[in-house]
Design a protein around this motif. Structure first.
Motif, PDB file in Angstrom:
ATOM      1  N   ASP A 386      10.349   4.482   4.659  1.00 60.03           N
ATOM      2  CA  ASP A 386       9.636   5.545   5.368  1.00 60.03           C
ATOM      3  C   ASP A 386       9.354   5.029   6.778  1.00 60.03           C
ATOM      4  O   ASP A 386       8.498   4.166   6.975  1.00 60.03           O
ATOM      5  N   ARG A 387      10.071   5.553   7.767  1.00 59.48           N
ATOM      6  CA  ARG A 387       9.954   5.018   9.124  1.00 59.48           C
ATOM      7  C   ARG A 387       8.552   5.240   9.724  1.00 59.48           C
ATOM      8  O   ARG A 387       8.180   4.573  10.681  1.00 59.48           O
ATOM      9  N   ASP A 388       7.784   6.187   9.163  1.00 57.54           N
ATOM     10  CA  ASP A 388       6.423   6.408   9.650  1.00 57.54           C
ATOM     11  C   ASP A 388       5.470   5.294   9.207  1.00 57.54           C
ATOM     12  O   ASP A 388       4.320   5.264   9.661  1.00 57.54           O
ATOM     13  N   ARG A 389       5.944   4.420   8.287  1.00 54.69           N
ATOM     14  CA  ARG A 389       5.095   3.332   7.787  1.00 54.69           C
ATOM     15  C   ARG A 389       5.573   1.965   8.286  1.00 54.69           C
ATOM     16  O   ARG A 389       5.419   0.947   7.620  1.00 54.69           O
ATOM     17  N   SER A 391       4.312   0.097  10.428  1.00 51.36           N
ATOM     18  CA  SER A 391       3.226  -0.888  10.551  1.00 51.36           C
ATOM     19  C   SER A 391       2.992  -1.612   9.230  1.00 51.36           C
ATOM     20  O   SER A 391       2.689  -2.815   9.207  1.00 51.36           O
ATOM     21  N   ASP A 392       3.165  -0.898   8.085  1.00 48.02           N
ATOM     22  CA  ASP A 392       3.017  -1.539   6.776  1.00 48.02           C
ATOM     23  C   ASP A 392       4.108  -2.584   6.565  1.00 48.02           C
ATOM     24  O   ASP A 392       3.851  -3.692   6.071  1.00 48.02           O
ATOM     25  N   TYR A 393       5.331  -2.215   6.914  1.00 48.64           N
ATOM     26  CA  TYR A 393       6.455  -3.146   6.738  1.00 48.64           C
ATOM     27  C   TYR A 393       6.290  -4.359   7.661  1.00 48.64           C
ATOM     28  O   TYR A 393       6.601  -5.494   7.285  1.00 48.64           O
ATOM     29  N   ALA A 437       7.240   5.529  -0.693  1.00 51.77           N
ATOM     30  CA  ALA A 437       5.966   6.263  -0.775  1.00 51.77           C
ATOM     31  C   ALA A 437       5.308   6.069  -2.131  1.00 51.77           C
ATOM     32  O   ALA A 437       4.087   5.866  -2.229  1.00 51.77           O
ATOM     33  N   HIS A 440       3.810   2.667  -2.378  1.00 53.33           N
ATOM     34  CA  HIS A 440       2.640   2.578  -1.501  1.00 53.33           C
ATOM     35  C   HIS A 440       1.404   3.192  -2.165  1.00 53.33           C
ATOM     36  O   HIS A 440       0.300   2.631  -2.085  1.00 53.33           O
ATOM     37  N   GLU A 441       1.599   4.334  -2.814  1.00 52.38           N
ATOM     38  CA  GLU A 441       0.485   5.006  -3.490  1.00 52.38           C
ATOM     39  C   GLU A 441      -0.067   4.151  -4.632  1.00 52.38           C
ATOM     40  O   GLU A 441      -1.281   4.130  -4.894  1.00 52.38           O
ATOM     41  N   ARG A 476       0.957  -5.345  -4.474  1.00 51.45           N
ATOM     42  CA  ARG A 476       1.205  -5.630  -3.045  1.00 51.45           C
ATOM     43  C   ARG A 476       0.599  -6.973  -2.636  1.00 51.45           C
ATOM     44  O   ARG A 476       1.206  -7.717  -1.849  1.00 51.45           O
TER      45      ARG A 476
END
Length: 490
Positions: A386-389, A391-393, A437, A440-441, A476
């Motif tokens: 998910d390119r919107d995340r 910052s998580d990566y 996603a 992540h959830e 995680r």
């Protein structure tokens, strides 16, 4: 109006005699040079990084043993009537310039090591390139042969440090003064005849005692059937050369005795023998016996360059050549005393001695021994679901790096997940981290063991792998620990 022709595209190819080095080659060389630098530093030598460009005047008009002016260098003139400049052809000529220029600020003796590329404008061939690495260590300003003995001991330690075990190498030592004494005893005064004798001596390893006898006399038939003219000496004149080349005995003392007989009444010859004796005593006191360093009169280096002790490191283990024949690996380093080089700048004699390691040759030897060249895994790849995340990566990869794990985030187009795994495969990545996603959830990540996956794919039967999963679902917070666990298995 005529159409303008498009400029032709440049060819994407390296210039003749040059080559490109990629990841593993560069890292293996850097690791080896770092290990050698550690030994040199331990001996009290300081690092020096001199300019890659020198004036032609500073480099000298010719390479060692090359008579033609400017032969073998890449040179150009600054502006129309400026200085002629050239890329350095070795690391020793720049050292002479550096010492002469900064001698008032440098300690005496000055001990330095240097590593880096050098360039020679010579005809390239198999295994012969116009740019290559050298790794040197030199002592300037020490007239004592203790400096030469120290260089030999340090060379032994460097070879062992990088992975050449004792018994697989031998440092052979000689002295040019002994050879000069032999020539004096022979009564060879003519320069052309003297050079012919020196060239013949240099062939001893290839043609043996009988071949040298023939070449010093009337000549001999080559293996190809061609007749090679000899030097034209009679048996009495040739005798000191043969005595010199065959003087190696079962001990240093015996070899030195044989050399004294070979040089006869020559003062310079006896001086050389005495220097070899001093070196043997110093090395023996340091624990460097005949299993590592020997006096060997067949060592002849730099016909017009060296002025005293000369030495060569030879690897003694066998390899197979391109035709499957067994042969010894051969020389990987050499050097000696060159007391006249700095004098070109200062007008005063400045003693110097040093050694140069053939970096490519030594790397090849380490690969033969299996010390390097094993499978080199790439970085852990954190895939992007998910390119919107991003910052998580990025946080994941930062945690891995902070734990000392080589890692990267996939920065290509993330739309096709299959392409990301293909990328990881091309990078030889040991592990891929997957977190979409859903993961992540749930606060989890998927960790894929790519090394095991590759083994399963190669196996004709899955039975031996069926009890070992190659993908894991972990919290995680356990990302780093699980990756470390997987990497620890390989």
């Amino acid at each position: 109006m005529a159409k303008q022709k498009k400029a032709p595209r440049p060819k994407a190819q390296t210039p003749k005699g040059f080559r490109d080095f990629f990841g593993r080659d560069v890292t293996e060389r850097a690791a080896m040079l770092n290990a050698i630098a550690g030994v040199y530093h331990r001996y009290g030598f300081d690092a020096l990084e001199s300019s890659a460009v020198e004036t032609v005047e500073a480099l000298g008009k010719f390479l060692p043993d090359v008579d033609r002016p400017n032969e073998g260098v890449f040179a150009w003139q600054e502006d129309n009537d400026g200085d002629w400049l050239a890329l350095r052809y070795d690391l020793t000529a720049p050292l002479a310039r550096v010492y002469a220029q900064h001698r008032n600020d440098l300690p005496l003796p000055y001990r330095r090591y240097a590593m880096g590329p050098v360039w020679r404008n010579e005809k390239p061939g198999p295994g012969r390139f116009r740019q290559f690495y050298q790794c040197d260590a030199d002592t300037v300003g020490a007239a004592s042969v203790a400096a030469d003995a120290e260089i030999c001991a340090m060379l032994c330690d460097a070879l062992e440090e990088v992975g050449i075990p004792r018994g697989d190498y031998l440092v052979r030592v000689n002295n040019r003064k002994v050879l000069n004494g032999v020539l004096e005893t022979m009564g060879v005064g003519d320069d052309s005849q003297r050079n012919a004798v020196l060239r013949t001596i240099d062939k001893f390893d290839k043609v043996g005692e009988a071949g040298v006898r023939e070449l010093l006399g009337k000549g001999r038939l080559d293996a190809s059937g061609a007749y090679i003219d000899g030097v034209g000496l009679n048996d009495k004149q040739a005798a000191p050369v043969i005595a010199f080349l065959t003087s190696r005995g079962d001990s240093a003392a015996q070899t030195l005795g044989n050399l004294r007989d070979a040089v006869g009444d020559s003062t310079i010859g006896m001086e050389g023998v005495d220097e070899l004796g001093q070196m043997a005593d110093l090395l023996d006191a340091g624990g460097y016996g005949a299993d590592r360093i020997v006096i060997d009169p067949s060592v002849v280096r730099g016909l017009g360059y060296y002025t005293g002790p000369v030495f060569e490191a030879e690897l003694t283990f066998e390899i197979l050549d391109e035709k499957g024949r067994k042969r010894q690996f051969g020389s990987v380093a050499g050097g000696g005393r060159y007391d006249d080089l700095v004098k070109r700048f200062t007008g005063q004699a400045v003693p110097a001695t040093g050694v140069s390691i053939g970096v490519d040759r030594l790397l090849a030897a380490l690969r033969e021994k299996g010390r390097i060249g094993r499978e080199d895994h790439g970085p852990v790849v954190v895939t992007v679901m998910d390119r919107d995340r991003m910052s998580d990566y990025q946080a994941m990869v930062t945690e891995l790096r902070n734990a000392g794990i080589r890692a990267e985030v996939y920065l290509g187009n993330p739309k096709n997940f299959g392409n990301q795994l293909k990328y990881a495969d091309k990078r030889n990545a040991p592990v891929a981290v997957i977190a979409g996603a859903e993961e992540h959830e749930k606060g989890i990540v998927q960790i894929k063991d790519l090394i095991l996956g590759a083994k399963i794919a190669e196996s004709a039967s899955l039975e031996e792998w069926q009890d070992r999963p190659n993908q894991f679902e972990v919290p995680r917070a356990d990302l780093v620990a699980k990756v470390q666990e997987i990497l620890g298995q390989y």
